[in-house]
Motif scaffolding. Structure first.
Motif, PDB file in Angstrom:
ATOM      1  N   ARG A 116       0.807  -1.226   0.000  1.00 47.33           N
ATOM      2  CA  ARG A 116       0.000   0.000   0.000  1.00 47.33           C
ATOM      3  C   ARG A 116       0.837   1.271   0.000  1.00 47.33           C
ATOM      4  O   ARG A 116       0.295   2.366  -0.127  1.00 47.33           O
ATOM      5  CB  ARG A 116      -0.933  -0.004   1.210  1.00 47.33           C
ATOM      6  CG  ARG A 116      -1.985  -1.111   1.166  1.00 47.33           C
ATOM      7  CD  ARG A 116      -2.935  -1.000   2.337  1.00 47.33           C
ATOM      8  NE  ARG A 116      -3.973  -2.033   2.290  1.00 47.33           N
ATOM      9  CZ  ARG A 116      -4.944  -2.157   3.189  1.00 47.33           C
ATOM     10  NH1 ARG A 116      -5.013  -1.298   4.207  1.00 47.33           N
ATOM     11  NH2 ARG A 116      -5.837  -3.124   3.075  1.00 47.33           N
ATOM     12  N   ARG A 117       2.120   1.130   0.134  1.00 45.41           N
ATOM     13  CA  ARG A 117       2.987   2.309   0.162  1.00 45.41           C
ATOM     14  C   ARG A 117       3.202   2.834  -1.247  1.00 45.41           C
ATOM     15  O   ARG A 117       3.294   2.077  -2.211  1.00 45.41           O
ATOM     16  CB  ARG A 117       4.334   1.966   0.790  1.00 45.41           C
ATOM     17  CG  ARG A 117       4.241   1.520   2.235  1.00 45.41           C
ATOM     18  CD  ARG A 117       5.619   1.442   2.844  1.00 45.41           C
ATOM     19  NE  ARG A 117       6.221   2.761   2.960  1.00 45.41           N
ATOM     20  CZ  ARG A 117       6.784   3.227   4.067  1.00 45.41           C
ATOM     21  NH1 ARG A 117       6.803   2.496   5.157  1.00 45.41           N
ATOM     22  NH2 ARG A 117       7.329   4.424   4.094  1.00 45.41           N
ATOM     23  N   GLU A 118       3.305   4.166  -1.364  1.00 42.61           N
ATOM     24  CA  GLU A 118       3.618   4.762  -2.655  1.00 42.61           C
ATOM     25  C   GLU A 118       5.079   4.495  -2.989  1.00 42.61           C
ATOM     26  O   GLU A 118       5.931   4.400  -2.101  1.00 42.61           O
ATOM     27  CB  GLU A 118       3.353   6.266  -2.625  1.00 42.61           C
ATOM     28  CG  GLU A 118       1.879   6.615  -2.461  1.00 42.61           C
ATOM     29  CD  GLU A 118       1.645   8.120  -2.440  1.00 42.61           C
ATOM     30  OE1 GLU A 118       2.642   8.874  -2.459  1.00 42.61           O
ATOM     31  OE2 GLU A 118       0.475   8.537  -2.402  1.00 42.61           O
ATOM     32  N   LEU A 119       5.362   4.371  -4.274  1.00 39.90           N
ATOM     33  CA  LEU A 119       6.728   4.080  -4.696  1.00 39.90           C
ATOM     34  C   LEU A 119       7.729   5.079  -4.116  1.00 39.90           C
ATOM     35  O   LEU A 119       8.802   4.706  -3.653  1.00 39.90           O
ATOM     36  CB  LEU A 119       6.816   4.101  -6.227  1.00 39.90           C
ATOM     37  CG  LEU A 119       6.437   2.813  -6.963  1.00 39.90           C
ATOM     38  CD1 LEU A 119       6.500   3.041  -8.458  1.00 39.90           C
ATOM     39  CD2 LEU A 119       7.349   1.672  -6.563  1.00 39.90           C
ATOM     40  N   ARG A 120       7.365   6.356  -4.150  1.00 40.66           N
ATOM     41  CA  ARG A 120       8.313   7.380  -3.710  1.00 40.66           C
ATOM     42  C   ARG A 120       8.662   7.243  -2.235  1.00 40.66           C
ATOM     43  O   ARG A 120       9.723   7.684  -1.802  1.00 40.66           O
ATOM     44  CB  ARG A 120       7.755   8.771  -3.991  1.00 40.66           C
ATOM     45  CG  ARG A 120       6.435   9.083  -3.303  1.00 40.66           C
ATOM     46  CD  ARG A 120       5.924  10.456  -3.696  1.00 40.66           C
ATOM     47  NE  ARG A 120       4.631  10.752  -3.100  1.00 40.66           N
ATOM     48  CZ  ARG A 120       3.983  11.896  -3.294  1.00 40.66           C
ATOM     49  NH1 ARG A 120       4.509  12.831  -4.068  1.00 40.66           N
ATOM     50  NH2 ARG A 120       2.803  12.104  -2.732  1.00 40.66           N
ATOM     51  N   SER A 121       7.772   6.616  -1.450  1.00 41.03           N
ATOM     52  CA  SER A 121       8.053   6.453  -0.024  1.00 41.03           C
ATOM     53  C   SER A 121       9.073   5.356   0.237  1.00 41.03           C
ATOM     54  O   SER A 121       9.562   5.209   1.355  1.00 41.03           O
ATOM     55  CB  SER A 121       6.760   6.138   0.737  1.00 41.03           C
ATOM     56  OG  SER A 121       6.331   4.806   0.488  1.00 41.03           O
ATOM     57  N   LEU A 122       9.387   4.577  -0.806  1.00 41.15           N
ATOM     58  CA  LEU A 122      10.348   3.483  -0.643  1.00 41.15           C
ATOM     59  C   LEU A 122      11.771   3.925  -0.936  1.00 41.15           C
ATOM     60  O   LEU A 122      12.695   3.116  -0.856  1.00 41.15           O
ATOM     61  CB  LEU A 122       9.974   2.325  -1.576  1.00 41.15           C
ATOM     62  CG  LEU A 122       8.593   1.709  -1.353  1.00 41.15           C
ATOM     63  CD1 LEU A 122       8.286   0.710  -2.459  1.00 41.15           C
ATOM     64  CD2 LEU A 122       8.516   1.034   0.004  1.00 41.15           C
TER      65      LEU A 122
END
Length: 428
Positions: A131-137
């Motif tokens: 559920r995390r956005e790509l940019r948060s990774l």
């Protein structure tokens, strides 16, 4: 563009940049440096807007509540564009779960590998980070925390390494697609757990004989083929009479039986490496005796995938119903009974399943025994690698290097043999 010129500008959406002298000033906001004339968007949405052109020349706009937020983002964009690490914010808002599915769809792998990838992504990556956005990774700390979660789940180090490799591949594709500036899995601060790799301890010849003798009569020659030619289990299940060259003294490993989900199929050997292996006289005699006792059975299975083209081969080893062996059924039944017969594991208690054998006591142990015998006899790593179907002799060396006769032993034996030869010549 000169270094001092910013590549991103901040605008006030609620007030005009170039108001006319006769326009009425804003009653809510004042400024000492400019006239504040409201726009038609005054009071609607976020006030501050960062405008810039991306690496492809397209204009981009991002809105923020405060001037401080906008100034910070403008500075970030300026650095990203100059360094070439800029990614489109809207696209990085997609979740890892959605992007991981794109990665799965883009992979051109075999059906069995595809099923394994799908299960790994679903159960161990998307379940935790989907559920995390790509940019948060884009932070190594997120990746390290996820690794810790896998460790806390009790997974073996080798399993975590396999999951991590898939995750890194997903993020690597995101980098190539321009959705992440870099792959956080490649960061030096990301550490995988380490474990001392267990050295392979080959079975004694006594145990090899005992286990083979404990197999069903119709498969004992299959056990001898595993030990005598180093074949993998699936390769034995797919071994056909046409793969034997009795006159030349060779067997040809052309296929295997593998499961795609629960469906058996014929497929090329692991790594798509067809190979030939020397056939000893005693093993040839055992195979001939087996063929007389259990004539080859024509078995038809799809090739490579459940809906693949049907192929028929005359297999040497089939179950009591004339079907290709099912790996799971064989391992839980015939193989476990052979281990019990050889005192490798204790008998099953009434009403209970067999005790689970250690990984080193699987059928692959016969293949390891084959390797140890050849190395002890002085066979080269290169030749052994070819016979085992390894793609890299270096892998063979790393796996079996501890089984190589020591240089000290070889030196002593060589000198002793030379002395004996010299003494024999002198006496003659």
């Amino acid at each position: 563009m000169p270094r001092g010129t910013s590549l991103a500008d901040v605008y006030d959406r609620w007030h005009k940049s170039h108001p006319k002298p006769d326009e009425t000033q804003c009653s809510e906001h004042k400024s000492r440096t400019r006239r504040m004339v409201p726009t038609s968007d005054h009071g609607i949405g976020k006030r501050w807007q960062v405008r810039y052109r991306d690496l492809e020349g397209h204009q981009r706009k991002e809105n923020f509540h405060t001037r401080a937020e906008a100034d910070k983002r403008a500075a970030e964009v300026d650095v990203e564009i100059r360094s070439g690490s800029y990614v489109v914010p809207a696209e990085t808002k997609q979740t890892l779960g959605a992007y991981a599915q794109k990665w799965l769809d883009a992979n051109s792998v075999g059906p069995t590998t595809a099923l394994r990838y799908e299960a790994t992504v679903r159960n161990h990556i998307v379940a935790h980070l989907g559920r995390r956005e790509l940019r948060s990774l884009n932070r190594p700390s997120v990746v390290q925390g996820w690794i810790r979660t896998l460790q806390d789940g009790g997974f073996e180090v080798s399993t975590i390494e396999g999951i991590f490799d898939i995750f890194s591949s997903i993020l690597g594709m995101a980098v190539e697609d321009g959705l992440l500036p870099k792959n956080p899995c490649k960061s030096k601060s990301v550490k995988l757990p380490t474990a001392t790799k267990k050295k392979i301890v080959p079975w004694s010849l006594e145990r090899v004989r005992a286990v083979i003798n404990g197999l069903p009569e119709r498969f004992q020659a299959g056990g001898k083929l595993a030990f005598g030619c180093g074949l993998r289990q699936g390769e034995i299940f797919g071994f056909a009479v046409e793969d034997i060259d009795f006159r030349g003294g060779w067997i040809h490993v052309n296929r295997q039986v593998r499961l795609v989900g629960t469906k058996p199929v014929f497929a090329l050997p692991k790594g798509n490496r067809i190979r030939s292996v020397p056939l000893s006289a005693q093993l040839a005699a055992a195979l001939k005796a087996h063929i007389r006792r259990f004539p080859p059975t024509a078995v038809t299975l799809p090739w490579a995938k459940p809906d693949g083209e049907p192929k028929t081969f005359r297999l040497l080893f089939v179950d009591e119903k004339g079907r290709a062996y099912n790996r799971s059924v064989f391992n839980m039944g015939a193989w476990k009974r052979a281990l019990v017969a050889a005192d490798v594991i204790p008998p099953r208690k009434r009403g209970a399943r067999y005790l689970q054998a250690a990984p080193e006591d699987g059928m692959h142990a016969l293949r390891h025994a084959y390797a140890s015998v050849l190395l002890d006899a002085g066979e080269s790593i290169k030749a052994l690698s070819e016979y085992l179907g390894h793609s890299d002799p270096g892998f063979t060396l790393r796996t079996y290097t501890h089984l190589l006769p020591s240089s000290e032993s070889r030196t002593r034996k060589t000198i002793d043999d030379a002395f004996r030869e010299a003494e024999a010549e002198a006496e003659a």
